[in-house]
Motif scaffolding. Structure first.
Motif, PDB file in Angstrom:
ATOM      1  N   THR A 409       0.846  -1.126  -0.045  1.00  8.07           N
ATOM      2  CA  THR A 409       0.018  -0.006  -0.154  1.00  8.07           C
ATOM      3  C   THR A 409       0.956   1.312  -0.050  1.00  8.07           C
ATOM      4  OG1 THR A 409      -1.370  -1.305   1.259  1.00  8.07           O
ATOM      5  CG2 THR A 409      -2.003   1.139   1.250  1.00  8.07           C
ATOM      6  N   SER A 413       0.826   3.860  -2.980  1.00  7.34           N
ATOM      7  CA  SER A 413      -0.027   5.306  -2.476  1.00  7.34           C
ATOM      8  C   SER A 413       0.892   6.507  -2.839  1.00  7.34           C
ATOM      9  CB  SER A 413      -0.333   5.195  -1.124  1.00  7.34           C
ATOM     10  OG  SER A 413       0.606   5.066  -0.186  1.00  7.34           O
ATOM     11  N   GLU A 415       2.169   8.902  -4.814  1.00  7.22           N
ATOM     12  CA  GLU A 415       1.637   9.449  -5.898  1.00  7.22           C
ATOM     13  C   GLU A 415       2.820  10.273  -6.382  1.00  7.22           C
ATOM     14  OE1 GLU A 415      -0.709   8.959  -7.957  1.00  7.22           O
ATOM     15  OE2 GLU A 415      -1.616   7.307  -6.481  1.00  7.22           O
ATOM     16  N   PRO A 449      -7.580  -4.503  -1.643  1.00  8.91           N
ATOM     17  CA  PRO A 449      -8.448  -3.560  -2.347  1.00  8.91           C
ATOM     18  C   PRO A 449      -7.322  -2.462  -3.003  1.00  8.91           C
ATOM     19  CG  PRO A 449      -9.150  -3.698  -0.097  1.00  8.91           C
ATOM     20  CD  PRO A 449      -7.771  -4.340  -0.269  1.00  8.91           C
ATOM     21  N   LYS A 450      -7.981  -2.150  -4.372  1.00  5.61           N
ATOM     22  CA  LYS A 450      -7.415  -1.078  -5.029  1.00  5.61           C
ATOM     23  C   LYS A 450      -5.897  -1.351  -5.364  1.00  5.61           C
ATOM     24  CE  LYS A 450     -10.327   2.478  -4.705  1.00  5.61           C
ATOM     25  NZ  LYS A 450     -10.272   3.374  -3.646  1.00  5.61           N
ATOM     26  N   PHE A 451      -5.343  -2.566  -5.134  1.00 10.70           N
ATOM     27  CA  PHE A 451      -4.019  -3.122  -5.648  1.00 10.70           C
ATOM     28  C   PHE A 451      -3.970  -2.958  -7.165  1.00 10.70           C
ATOM     29  CE2 PHE A 451      -0.519  -6.456  -4.787  1.00 10.70           C
ATOM     30  CZ  PHE A 451       0.169  -5.621  -5.570  1.00 10.70           C
ATOM     31  N   ARG A 452      -4.755  -3.632  -8.081  1.00  8.40           N
ATOM     32  CA  ARG A 452      -4.634  -3.705  -9.224  1.00  8.40           C
ATOM     33  C   ARG A 452      -4.960  -2.415 -10.078  1.00  8.40           C
ATOM     34  NH1 ARG A 452      -8.981  -4.133 -12.769  1.00  8.40           N
ATOM     35  NH2 ARG A 452      -8.118  -4.706 -14.791  1.00  8.40           N
ATOM     36  N   GLU A 453      -5.697  -1.669  -9.492  1.00  5.58           N
ATOM     37  CA  GLU A 453      -5.965  -0.309 -10.188  1.00  5.58           C
ATOM     38  C   GLU A 453      -4.888   0.636 -10.100  1.00  5.58           C
ATOM     39  OE1 GLU A 453      -8.101  -1.938  -8.232  1.00  5.58           O
ATOM     40  OE2 GLU A 453      -9.739  -2.450  -9.444  1.00  5.58           O
ATOM     41  N   ARG A 454      -4.457   0.664  -8.736  1.00 10.22           N
ATOM     42  CA  ARG A 454      -3.253   1.600  -8.431  1.00 10.22           C
ATOM     43  C   ARG A 454      -2.097   1.135  -9.043  1.00 10.22           C
ATOM     44  NH1 ARG A 454      -3.412   2.444  -2.167  1.00 10.22           N
ATOM     45  NH2 ARG A 454      -5.172   4.008  -2.002  1.00 10.22           N
ATOM     46  N   SER A 500      -6.797 -11.192 -14.225  1.00 13.14           N
ATOM     47  CA  SER A 500      -6.867  -9.941 -13.948  1.00 13.14           C
ATOM     48  C   SER A 500      -6.088  -8.874 -14.563  1.00 13.14           C
ATOM     49  CB  SER A 500      -6.633  -9.566 -12.207  1.00 13.14           C
ATOM     50  OG  SER A 500      -6.677  -8.369 -11.929  1.00 13.14           O
TER      51      SER A 500
END
Length: 1532
Positions: A409, A413, A415, A449-454, A500
């Motif tokens: 994470t 995260s 950015e 959660p959100k691993f793939r998208e990020r 995925s």
């Protein structure tokens, strides 16, 4: 505490500090200026000691341990303090710290220096200085005094002396027993000093090996366990510049990746400079500024720096090689590893605690610097993943998962992607890769959660940067998500992750766009390599089984739509990339739908890839593993591109001969013994050729040649390994799924399979062939190679010129014309010359489409006007028909071939026609055509030429037995007449004279000629002998004998088709036609007269053929008129079995006498009666031909056969004399016909005193010493025959005719002494021909008279007896005695019919005054016979009494008893007679009537008493007399 700002950590260790407060963890750092300790949780400095303050650092206790002491000064005072630490890595820590020993406060330790020689890799000796220091050896350059390298004690395994190298010792170094050889006078001192230092300062004990080495062993083992071929044989090689402190300028090196090592070689000598195991590679560092620089970091701490113009390709290959060797921890990055950030060794994974600490640092960087936390994380955690992710179950592993998830994470995260430098971004991706390579991280991809998208966003942004290092790191990380990099993985999770990742088409397009642009620009080898991994994990078996079906098809189509891009990769310098492209290509062709696969196969042609790979596949001959790998890949691709592809197959047909392509359809394996020799040429020779211009062949070239064979074998096994993806070779284990639902895998579809036998094709391709359907050798291979190379060159030039447009190769018109074969005559698919030279049983024996080929050949034969070409075609026709007559069937033009044979005047053509006919008769239908077209007579005409063959053994003619010396040239018999004008008659001429007349031009082809045996005058060209000896041209293939042998074999074969009896053994009438034709008077005599060539093969064949023809032949009884029995008996050879078979069948079936005159006797009935002794005729009749042949060839003297080579020679001479000059006539006129004339009986001197009776020579039979028990086949018949012989002998009269009478009958003048034998014979021939019953029916009586006279004169040499011969009578009597003695049972039922003669003989002998002075008295034999007859049967005793035999015997007894006296010997005739008669009385006395008779003859008793009186000197006879007396003493 003053902290030295400029101090940089060089090596850190996770240690335990022992203090009065207890033990606690500290990071112990050896820096550039000081030793520092940090708090591991906060990274705060807890202590720092500048080197100037340190007194010593040393191990605690002897031997291996974990504790060490650090002693330092406190403040400026003298007082020192000691701290105790412990660590697992004590030796390494001490070694690192002692590098700064010269800066220590106390005793600045300088080691002792020694002058040595180092054995350099170039096999030279270099002077160096060795300094023994507390931490190891320093090797110092004596000129510059700079340290070149250090050998740390911690890496030394020991020392070993060299026994045959002065002062030599080796340091075993590096964990794999690498040998460094030094030589020094102070060898012992150096080693002793080193062992002491290592024990005192580092705490390790070193030893000297007990066994010294020899220099030879050093050379073989200098690379320790990596000295084997496999470890030093290159799989990939690159030329690099090495940048090293040893050299002021970069030096050129060949950097080679082998299966297990990274090897640096010197390009000039190919010697190995350094060798490092691939397992020791830690990281590959690309310089971000300079695109040519890169560094290789090793786990032992060494760093090697190089520059290369093709850096990225090199790194792609190197990365592939390192991973394939099983090293999972290697990665490529742009920042060098900061060793000071790693808390432990590079060579060992760090502690569990350290790992957890660094995971926490990512979430909460201790110094607030996230980038630093990432670099620290990467420095400590292996690239292969978080190691202690799941060590135990329960709480702990959950905590670890939480840590990992937090770390992920934190990384995602950030950015700060936009702000971060490329190096930082790269390190972030590599940190993610480390996390997802572990099991928890791999699971997290779909669970967090959100691993793939990020991650997706991060990757896409990274791709936009277009920085190769960043993109490579990102894609390499994706690969770890596509395919698990940890052990015990779960296939279901792999499916989920993959599904995925592949779900977004846009994302995939982004990746492929990167791929295509790099390929098109020829950049970014590492990116291409990682993207190929990505595609491999998605599309290639076995990984593709976990790819979801639709996604698989979608991605496959996307890749295939850029097919040309993939083809470009096949020229890439990195083999790893070529291999990846090959794997993807294989997947597309095998699994894509028909259109995609076909599209790829078409692209292979239009892109010109097929010819290029074909070139590699066929012409790569090397001991270099890389080349072989290349070749193997090319072969695989060629197989894929041509499978089920007609266009490609047609292209192959245009460039390769059909005989070679045929191997693709073969099911044969590559021969075992040759499999490992596949395509090895003589590399030594190749090396010599290449290096000829430099005179000296470098040593490595020679060795390479020598090793080529071994390497080749090793290569074949390794090549397939190299073609596997690196992940397949890492040994990552899959988890056993026990209680989960089964995983459903995607079914692989292999739409296109390589069916062709390419292995065999390549194996045969490299061999030389010279067969009818394939000429293949160095020249043809070179032509093919040149053609392919020039075509590819031209195409590449066209491509470069037209780079604006897409250029496609014109493959439809490309073909290879083999100029070197232009001279060869080729019909259909076959080369005529080789078809003719081939062995029948060669593997190429089978001719494809034989019917069409036969017709093509025949067509060419009819078209060509040249005799030589005609003959070549005939030869080929014969071969093809011989091999394939069943498929081709009957030949419709047999008549035409016979016609040609009759008309032709060329010897070569004649022989070729006959050889063709010889094959045509394999089909029975053709035999009929041959007979219909008068072929038999034409063949027999050619047979007669055998008489003209001059170079064989001489023939036993009458003339050269007697008159001629062997070297005299015979005048040929004058046989020939000729006339040019009508009615002109000129002659007779000998054959030599005819040849001279032809040479002078007096004769021409039309001249009419005649000789005896011809049915009329004929033009010279129609007479075979004259045509072939005078008129014909050309060089014969067969000499006259071989020609005759061939024709006889053909006739035998033809007769074999038509037996004389049917399956029920009934005789077939009319006689089969072939035998009728051969029995004809125009053929049979000529076949028979071939016997007079005396050639063993011809005689044997003629005998076989005659035996065949004469089976049940109506002509058989008149066969003797041809003279066959004379000719065949004159044969001198030893292969007489066929002759014996023929004689046995025919000798008694000849009508040479009227039936009534023949009589019963076999000897009378056999045509051989006058030629062979009676015994031999009987033998022929009574035994098998094999037995007769054995006797005929041997030397025998037995009761049944007396025969010897001398007798055979005599027989041959007599027959030769009888035939007179017929044989020489045949050599002048081969068709002369023999006029039959019977031969008088041949008398053999060896048989002069022999009496032949039944089938026995009685003299031998009666010789009981030599033949004690000779078997008698038919005793009764022999008894009858011997009685007849006795009668004849007794009635013998002196001859009726005198010599003068005989001369008178033959019209020879009498009274002039004896005439010469040849005169007598000529007179006889003249009269015999005149009165022969066949020609003169009235002359039979006169003919008999002439015969008798001739026979009388020819046998006059034998002794003429005026009456009976007593010797013969004795033999007859003895024979009968033997019969009655040995065969009582058989003769018992018969009454003896010879008593009248026997009694007359005894009477005559007894009354003869000269009885006791005869040379051969008959009385003993007669008396003995009397005893044996009586002893055999009661009938005989009665018969003897009735014939007054007892009285006659009594008289003989009395006469013989009268002469007995004291000096009588058992061998005296009188004694023998007494004995026989006594025995006779003994037996007779058993019969009543005889007893009565004996009582009437009192004289017997008186005579018996006289015998007994002289019993002492003749005891045996006396004993018989006693027996006789006892048999008389019988009660009435």
């Amino acid at each position: 505490m003053n902290i030295i700002r400029e101090n940089k950590d060089l090596a850190c260790f996770y240690t335990t500090k022992h203090s009065w407060r207890g033990k606690y963890k500290r990071v112990f750092s050896v820096g550039t200026h000081a030793v520092t300790t940090y708090n591991p949780n906060t990274l705060e400095v807890t202590n720092q000691w500048p080197y100037g303050d340190i007194c010593s650092i040393s191990p605690v206790g002897k031997g291996q341990g974990t504790e060490f002491n650090l002693t330092f000064r406190k403040g400026s005072g003298k007082k020192s303090e000691t701290l105790k630490f412990s660590t697992e890595h004590r030796t390494e820590l001490l070694t690192e710290a002692l590098r700064f020993r010269t800066d220590f406060a106390e005793g600045k330790i300088t080691g002792r220096r020694y002058n040595c020689y180092k054995h350099h890799w170039s096999d030279t000796r270099k002077p160096v200085i060795l300094e023994v220091t507390p931490g190891g050896f320093d090797q110092i350059n004596p000129v510059t005094n700079r340290v070149l390298c250090s050998y740390d004690y911690r890496n030394i395994e020991g020392f070993v002396d060299l026994s045959d190298y002065q002062g030599g010792f080796c340091i075993l170094y590096g964990g794999f027993s690498r040998l460094h050889l030094f030589a020094s006078e102070q060898r012992e001192e150096i080693i002793k000093s080193a062992i002491e230092h290592a024990g005192n300062y580092i705490g390790i004990s070193l030893r000297i090996r007990k066994e010294p080495l020899e220099f030879e062993q050093y050379l073989n083992l200098r690379f320790g366990k990596y000295s084997t071929d496999e470890s030093i044989t290159s799989l990939a090689e690159f030329v690099v510049q090495k940048i090293s402190p040893r050299h002021s300028e970069p030096v050129k090196r060949v950097l080679a990746v082998t299966e297990t090592c990274l090897v640096e070689r010197d390009p000039a000598t190919y010697n190995i400079a350094t060798l490092k195991p691939l397992g020791e590679v830690f990281a590959l560092v690309c310089d971000s500024e300079n695109p040519q620089l890169f560094t290789i970091e090793f786990i032992k701490g060494q760093v090697r720096k190089y520059s290369s113009t093709e850096r990225d390709s090199l790194l792609a290959s190197l990365l592939d090689g390192v991973r394939a060797s099983g090293n999972r921890d290697v990665c490529v990055k742009m920042t060098p590893t900061h060793k000071g950030q790693r808390w432990g060794l590079l060579s060992m994974p760090i502690d569990e605690e350290v790992e957890s600490l660094h995971l926490r640092f990512l979430a909460t960087p201790p110094n607030g610097n996230f980038a630093d936390a990432v670099f620290r994380f990467n420095a400590n955690i292996s690239y292969s993943g978080v190691l202690h992710a799941v060590t135990q179950d329960g709480l702990f592993s959950e905590n670890k998962e939480k840590l990992i998830n937090n770390a992920i994470t934190a990384l995602l995260s950030q950015e700060g992607d936009v702000v971060a430098s490329n190096a930082e971004l790269e390190s972030q991706f590599q940190a993610v890769r480390r996390l997802v390579a572990s099991k928890a991280g791999f699971l997290a991809f779909t669970q967090l959660p959100k691993f793939r998208e990020r991650l997706g966003v991060k990757v896409v942004k990274a791709l936009k940067r277009s920085h190769n290092g960043v993109v490579h790191a990102a894609v390499d990380m994706l690969c770890a998500l596509m395919c698990p990099m940890h052990d015990d993985y779960d296939l279901r999770q792999e499916q989920l992750n993959k599904a995925s990742l592949l779900s977004s088409k846009k994302f995939l397009e982004n990746l492929l766009e990167k791929f295509n642009s790099h390929v098109d620009h020829g950049t970014g080898a590492l990116v291409i390599s990682s993207l190929l991994d990505f595609l491999t994990f998605s599309l290639c078996a076995p990984y593709s089984e976990t790819t979801e079906g639709q996604q698989f098809d979608m991605l496959l189509e996307m890749v295939a739509s850029n097919g040309r891009t993939l083809f470009k990769l096949f020229q890439h310098p990195s083999m790893a990339i070529v291999k990846g492209a090959g794997l993807v290509m294989k997947a597309i062709i095998e699994e894509g739908d028909k259109e995609i696969a076909t599209k790829m196969q078409e692209l292979a042609l239009s892109e010109g890839a097929l010819p290029r790979h074909l070139h590699t596949a066929m012409f790569t001959i090397s001991s270099d593993q890389r080349m072989l790998t290349n070749r193997q890949l090319s072969r695989h691709l060629v197989g894929l591109w041509t499978a089920d592809n007609t266009t490609a197959t047609n292209l192959l047909k245009r460039i390769l001969p059909p005989g070679l392509l045929a191997y693709l359809d073969s099911s044969d394996p590559v021969p075992e013994k040759d499999a490992d020799r596949m395509h090895v040429r003589d590399n030594v020779k190749i090396a010599m050729d290449q290096y000829g211009k430099f005179n000296k062949v470098p040593e490595w070239q020679r060795l390479a040649g020598k090793a080529a064979k071994e390497v080749e074998k090793f290569a074949k096994e390794k090549v397939d390994l190299v073609l596997m993806h690196w992940r397949d070779r890492m040994g990552i284990a899959q988890k056993e799924n026990i209680n989960q639902k089964p995983v459903v895998l995607r079914k692989r579809r292999q739409r296109i399979k390589i069916e062709a036998n390419w292995d065999l094709f390549y194996y045969r391709f490299s061999q030389d062939h010279a067969r009818s359907n394939l000429i293949w050798n160095f020249k043809t291979r070179e032509e093919l190679k040149d053609a392919l190379e020039s075509e590819m060159r031209t195409f590449n030039i066209d491509r470069e010129l037209g780079s604006a447009s897409v250029i496609s190769w014109n493959h439809h018109e490309f073909e290879v014309k083999y100029e070197c074969l232009a001279e060869e005559i080729k019909i259909g698919d076959y080369y005529l010359r080789l078809l003719l030279e081939e062995d029948e049983n060669e593997e190429s024996g089978s001719i494809k489409r034989s019917y069409e080929f036969f017709n093509e050949l025949y067509h060419r034969f009819l078209l060509t006007p040249k005799v030589n070409m005609k003959c070549l075609c005939l030869q080929a026709l014969a071969i093809v028909y011989g091999r394939c007559h069943e498929e081709i069937g009957p030949f419709t033009d047999t008549r035409y071939i016979i016609g040609m044979l009759e008309r032709c005047t060329d010897k070569l053509e004649r022989d070729r026609l006959i050889l063709f006919l010889n094959k045509l008769i394999l089909n029975k239908k053709n035999v009929k055509d041959l007979m219909d077209s008068n072929g038999i007579r034409i063949l027999v005409d050619l047979l007669t030429l055998a008489h003209l063959h001059v170079s064989r053994a001489t023939v036993p003619l009458q003339s050269n037995v007697i008159e001629a010396s062997p070297d005299m040239k015979r005048e040929s018999e004058k046989e020939w007449y000729f006339g040019n004008a009508d009615k002109e008659r000129s002659g007779p001429y000998g054959f030599h004279e005819m040849q001279e007349l032809w040479a002078k031009g007096m004769l021409n082809a039309k001249t009419r000629c005649w000789a005896q045996g011809m049915d009329g005058w004929r033009p010279l060209q129609a007479i075979p002998q004259l045509k072939w000896c005078l008129l014909a041209s050309g060089q014969a293939v067969l000499n006259e004998t071989d020609l005759a042998t061939l024709i006889l074999n053909m006739l035998i074969t033809m007769c074999g088709y038509f037996p004389s009896r049917d399956q029920d053994n009934a005789i077939i009438r009319p006689l089969p036609r072939v035998k009728r034709l051969l029995s004809d008077s125009t053929c049979l005599p000529h076949v028979i007269q071939l016997l007079l060539t005396f050639d063993p093969i011809l005689v044997e064949k003629v005998a076989i053929l005659l035996h065949d023809i004469m089976q049940d032949n109506p002509q058989l009884p008149r066969l003797y008129l041809s003279g066959v029995f004379f000719f065949i008996m004159m044969y001198t050879g030893s292969n007489v079995l066929p002759v014996a078979r023929f004689l046995k069948y025919t000798h008694t079936k000849q009508a040479f006498k009227s039936e009534e005159t023949k009589g019963q006797d076999i000897f009378q009935r056999s045509i051989l009666g006058h030629i062979l002794p009676e015994a031999m005729v009987c033998y022929l009749e009574n035994y098998e031909p094999e037995k007769f042949s054995e006797i005929f060839l041997g030397e025998f003297d037995t009761p049944e056969a007396i025969w010897s080579s001398e007798m055979r020679r005599l027989m041959i001479e007599k027959i030769a004399a009888h035939l007179a000059d017929f044989t020489p006539r045949l050599q002048s006129n081969t068709r002369a016909l023999y006029q039959y004339c019977p031969i008088p009986v041949i008398n053999y001197p060896q048989l002069e005193n022999e009496l032949f009776c039944n089938i026995y020579y009685l003299k031998q039979l009666c010789d009981t010493l030599r033949f004690p028990d000779w078997p008698i086949k038919d005793p009764v018949k022999l008894l009858k025959d011997s009685l007849d012989a006795w009668k004849k002998e007794v009635e013998k009269k002196p001859p009726m005719m005198s010599i003068d009478d005989a001369y008178e009958v033959l019209n020879l003048p009498a009274g002039q002494g004896l005439h010469d034998e040849s005169k007598i014979r000529k007179a006889y021939f003249r009269l015999a021909q005149k009165y022969h019953p066949d020609k003169n029916p009235e002359g039979r009586d006169m003919f008999e008279k002439v015969n008798k006279a001739y026979e009388f004169l020819c046998t006059k040499s034998t002794k003429i007896v005026d009456g009976p011969d007593p010797e013969n009578i004795i033999l007859i009597l003895k024979t009968q005695s033997i019969l009655f003695n040995r065969h009582k049972e058989e003769l018992q039922p018969y009454k003896y019919a010879g008593y009248p003669m026997l009694i007359r003989t005894i009477t005559m002998e007894t009354s003869d005054d000269l009885l006791f002075s005869k040379e051969s008295p008959l009385l003993p034999a007669a008396a003995e016979l009397a005893f044996h007859t009586v002893n055999c049967s009661a009938l005989n005793a009665e018969e003897l009494r009735r014939e007054n035999g007892l009285e006659v015997l009594q008289e003989a007894f009395s006469r013989c008893v009268a002469v007995l006296n004291r000096s009588s010997k058992p061998s005296d005739m009188s004694v023998q007679v007494c004995g026989h008669i006594s025995r006779c009385y003994s037996v007779a006395a058993q019969f009543e009537e005889c007893r009565e008779k004996i009582t009437e003859m009192p004289g017997i008793i008186k005579d018996l008493c006289r015998v007994l009186y002289f019993g002492k000197s003749i005891p045996r006879v006396a004993a018989l007399a006693v027996e006789c007396v006892s048999s008389f003493a019988v009660d009435f």
